[in-house]
Structures are given as structure tokens and as C-alpha cells.
Design a protein around this motif. Structure first.
Motif, PDB file in Angstrom:
ATOM      1  N   TYR A  77      21.421  -4.630  44.751  1.00 40.02           N
ATOM      2  CA  TYR A  77      21.524  -4.398  43.314  1.00 40.02           C
ATOM      3  C   TYR A  77      20.823  -3.089  42.995  1.00 40.02           C
ATOM      4  CZ  TYR A  77      20.739  -4.990  38.297  1.00 40.02           C
ATOM      5  OH  TYR A  77      20.701  -4.815  36.931  1.00 40.02           O
ATOM      6  N   GLY A  78      21.450  -2.253  42.166  1.00 45.05           N
ATOM      7  CA  GLY A  78      20.841  -0.994  41.773  1.00 45.05           C
ATOM      8  C   GLY A  78      21.011  -0.751  40.284  1.00 45.05           C
ATOM      9  N   LYS A  79      20.057  -0.054  39.704  1.00 40.33           N
ATOM     10  CA  LYS A  79      20.092   0.270  38.280  1.00 40.33           C
ATOM     11  C   LYS A  79      19.774   1.765  38.129  1.00 40.33           C
ATOM     12  CE  LYS A  79      18.478  -1.577  33.920  1.00 40.33           C
ATOM     13  NZ  LYS A  79      17.531  -2.461  33.264  1.00 40.33           N
ATOM     14  N   PRO A  80      20.825   2.615  38.110  1.00 40.95           N
ATOM     15  CA  PRO A  80      20.598   4.060  38.043  1.00 40.95           C
ATOM     16  C   PRO A  80      20.162   4.518  36.645  1.00 40.95           C
ATOM     17  CG  PRO A  80      22.935   3.611  38.014  1.00 40.95           C
ATOM     18  CD  PRO A  80      22.247   2.297  38.207  1.00 40.95           C
ATOM     19  N   THR A  81      19.661   5.740  36.586  1.00 40.21           N
ATOM     20  CA  THR A  81      19.291   6.361  35.323  1.00 40.21           C
ATOM     21  C   THR A  81      20.561   6.814  34.601  1.00 40.21           C
ATOM     22  OG1 THR A  81      17.250   7.161  36.314  1.00 40.21           O
ATOM     23  CG2 THR A  81      17.965   8.248  34.300  1.00 40.21           C
ATOM     24  N   PRO A  82      20.689   6.524  33.297  1.00 37.64           N
ATOM     25  CA  PRO A  82      21.877   6.966  32.548  1.00 37.64           C
ATOM     26  C   PRO A  82      22.028   8.487  32.585  1.00 37.64           C
ATOM     27  CG  PRO A  82      20.631   5.356  31.280  1.00 37.64           C
ATOM     28  CD  PRO A  82      19.794   5.716  32.464  1.00 37.64           C
ATOM     29  N   ILE A  83      23.296   8.961  32.627  1.00 44.93           N
ATOM     30  CA  ILE A  83      23.574  10.398  32.701  1.00 44.93           C
ATOM     31  C   ILE A  83      24.140  10.948  31.405  1.00 44.93           C
ATOM     32  CG2 ILE A  83      23.961  10.356  35.187  1.00 44.93           C
ATOM     33  CD1 ILE A  83      27.012  10.488  34.498  1.00 44.93           C
TER      34      ILE A  83
END
Length: 61
Positions: free
Chosen positions: A38-44
Motif C-alpha cells: 500500500y502506498g500514499k504518494p504526495t499530491p501533484i
């Protein structure tokens, strides 16, 4: 034999204009072995659709 599934959740309908909020991958093999990620990237993007975030129980503010 193994099965894999990948899913992403986004805060809008168009890639590049909106951000990917989270993603997950699951690998299941016959016999019971499984592996997940599971990953939660930074919004772009500064754009989002409030209803899309409400479905995910995320906030951008």
C-alpha cells in the motif's frame, strides 16, 4: 498459479490534472501465500473534486 490485482484511488477523473491519492497491490498464490503493498504518494496537483475525496475519506486541506 498466482493472481495479482492493482488498484489506485484518485481525487479526480483525469491523470495529470488530478492526483493519485493511494494505490495498492495484492498477489495471491494457490495454496494460501499472499503479499500486499500500500502506498500514499504526495499530491501533484492543486485541483481536486470534493466528492471524490469524500468517497475515499481523505482530505486535501
Amino acid at each position: 498459479m498466482s493472481y495479482g490485482m492493482v488498484d489506485i484511488e484518485a481525487d479526480g477523473p483525469i491523470s495529470g490534472d488530478y492526483s493519485m491519492m493511494c494505490f495498492a497491490a495484492l498477489l495471491v498464490e494457490i495454496g494460501g501465500f499472499f503479499c500486499s503493498f500500500y502506498g500514499k504518494p504526495t499530491p501533484i496537483s492543486e485541483k481536486w473534486i470534493l466528492d471524490a475525496l469524500a468517497c475515499l475519506f481523505f482530505a486535501r486541506r
